[in-house]
Design an enzyme around this catalytic site. Structure first.
Site, short mmCIF file in Angstrom:
data_model
loop_
_atom_site.label_atom_id
_atom_site.label_comp_id
_atom_site.label_asym_id
_atom_site.label_seq_id
_atom_site.Cartn_x
_atom_site.Cartn_y
_atom_site.Cartn_z
N TYR A 13 4.01 27.88 33.24
CA TYR A 13 2.99 27.92 34.25
C TYR A 13 1.78 28.02 33.62
O TYR A 13 0.82 27.97 34.18
CB TYR A 13 3.25 28.98 35.20
CG TYR A 13 4.28 29.02 36.68
CD1 TYR A 13 3.57 28.08 37.49
CD2 TYR A 13 5.43 29.05 36.55
CE1 TYR A 13 4.53 27.97 38.75
CE2 TYR A 13 6.32 28.83 37.38
CZ TYR A 13 5.69 28.15 38.58
OH TYR A 13 6.54 27.89 39.60
N VAL A 95 -6.50 26.26 42.82
CA VAL A 95 -7.81 25.59 42.03
C VAL A 95 -8.80 25.76 43.19
O VAL A 95 -8.70 25.36 44.34
CB VAL A 95 -7.83 24.28 41.69
CG1 VAL A 95 -9.18 23.52 41.29
CG2 VAL A 95 -6.92 23.83 40.68
N HIS A 115 -0.10 31.16 56.42
CA HIS A 115 0.61 29.89 55.81
C HIS A 115 0.43 28.85 56.80
O HIS A 115 0.67 28.66 57.85
CB HIS A 115 1.95 30.45 55.94
CG HIS A 115 3.03 29.88 54.87
ND1 HIS A 115 3.12 28.37 54.99
CD2 HIS A 115 3.72 30.05 53.94
CE1 HIS A 115 3.71 27.99 54.15
NE2 HIS A 115 4.21 28.93 53.29
N GLY A 117 2.11 26.12 56.77
CA GLY A 117 3.42 25.61 57.38
C GLY A 117 3.51 26.18 58.60
O GLY A 117 4.72 25.99 59.27
N GLU A 185 6.78 37.47 49.04
CA GLU A 185 6.24 37.00 50.22
C GLU A 185 6.65 37.81 51.47
O GLU A 185 5.74 38.12 52.25
CB GLU A 185 6.11 35.56 50.50
CG GLU A 185 5.20 35.09 51.76
CD GLU A 185 5.15 33.58 51.56
OE1 GLU A 185 4.36 33.04 50.86
OE2 GLU A 185 6.01 32.84 52.15
#
Length: 234
Positions: A13, A95, A115, A117, A185
């Site tokens: 990462y 970003v 979220h 989704g 989460e």
């Protein structure tokens, strides 16, 4: 005032950091300087070109401990931050693509991002932790917002309280050999259910894989495009 940034990049990462750092310096609360706390198992020299980066060495864990234990990482430094400052966490693949001024957050103790989704789904379909023996249990009759864990924070004193409680809950569940459904989460959503943050739209966590969105402020890069990502969850 200094804005504190928490960033975890264990293993590969670290490849995401340079692009994140440059975008954050340029577009995230440009009115104030920033101090970055990078939690990593990589060599410090990898980040040495940035004078406002402090490296905190953490052990690389297997999935999902490498994300689940984030609150314990944050506790390593939270006490040395000024309580009247602001502290934010970003996922490694974030970003910032549009300027986000301080005025976005200045009246709020904490911020949370919906979220994308689950924006238009009913609460019964959320991946909240439904096991009653979990500390972050939220029953099917509960209604609210499902928050994404990729960007959160706020006033340092308030964020510290969140970190302390979520870490305590995480460790209590691990002692029972229980891993929450969506890991860190799940604890964030539990905390925000009872401690409502300023709600930010999905434009603050727009997934790259959803396609271009000219209004997006923060893009979450598609990790699955990276050749090394397939080994992360093994």
């Amino acid at each position: 005032m200094v804005i504190n940034i928490f960033y975890i990049c264990t293993g590969e990462y670290k490849r995401f950091f340079d692009k994140f750092y440059l975008s954050c310096e340029d577009k995230f609360i440009p009115e104030f300087g920033k101090k970055y706390y990078v939690f990593t198992d990589s060599d410090r020299i990898y980040f040495s070109k940035y004078l406002n980066v402090e490296v905190i060495n953490v052990e690389k864990n297997c999935w999902p401990l490498n994300t689940l234990l984030r609150f314990s990482y944050f506790l390593k430094v939270i006490d040395k931050l000024q309580t009247n400052s602001y502290t934010f966490f970003f996922n490694a693949n974030a970003v910032i693509v549009k300027e986000i001024p301080f005025s976005t957050f200045m009246e709020s103790d904490l911020i949370g991002v919906i979220h994308p989704g689950y924006k238009n789904r009913i609460s019964i379909l959320y991946p909240w932790e439904r096991r009653k023996n979990a500390t972050c249990y939220l029953g099917y009759l509960k209604k609210g917002i499902y928050y994404q864990g990729c960007f959160n924070g706020g006033k340092t004193a308030s964020f510290k309280r969140l970190i302390q409680i979520c870490n305590m809950m995480t460790m209590a569940d691990l002692k029972k050999n229980l891993i929450a459904k969506v890991h860190d989460e799940s604890y964030l959503n539990y905390y925000y259910y009872y401690n409502k943050p300023l709600l930010l739209s999905e434009l603050y966590s727009w997934p790259e894989k959803y396609g271009e969105n000219k209004d997006a402020k923060i893009i979450m890069r598609d990790k699955e495009r990276e050749s090394w990502y397939g080994n992360i969850k093994k």
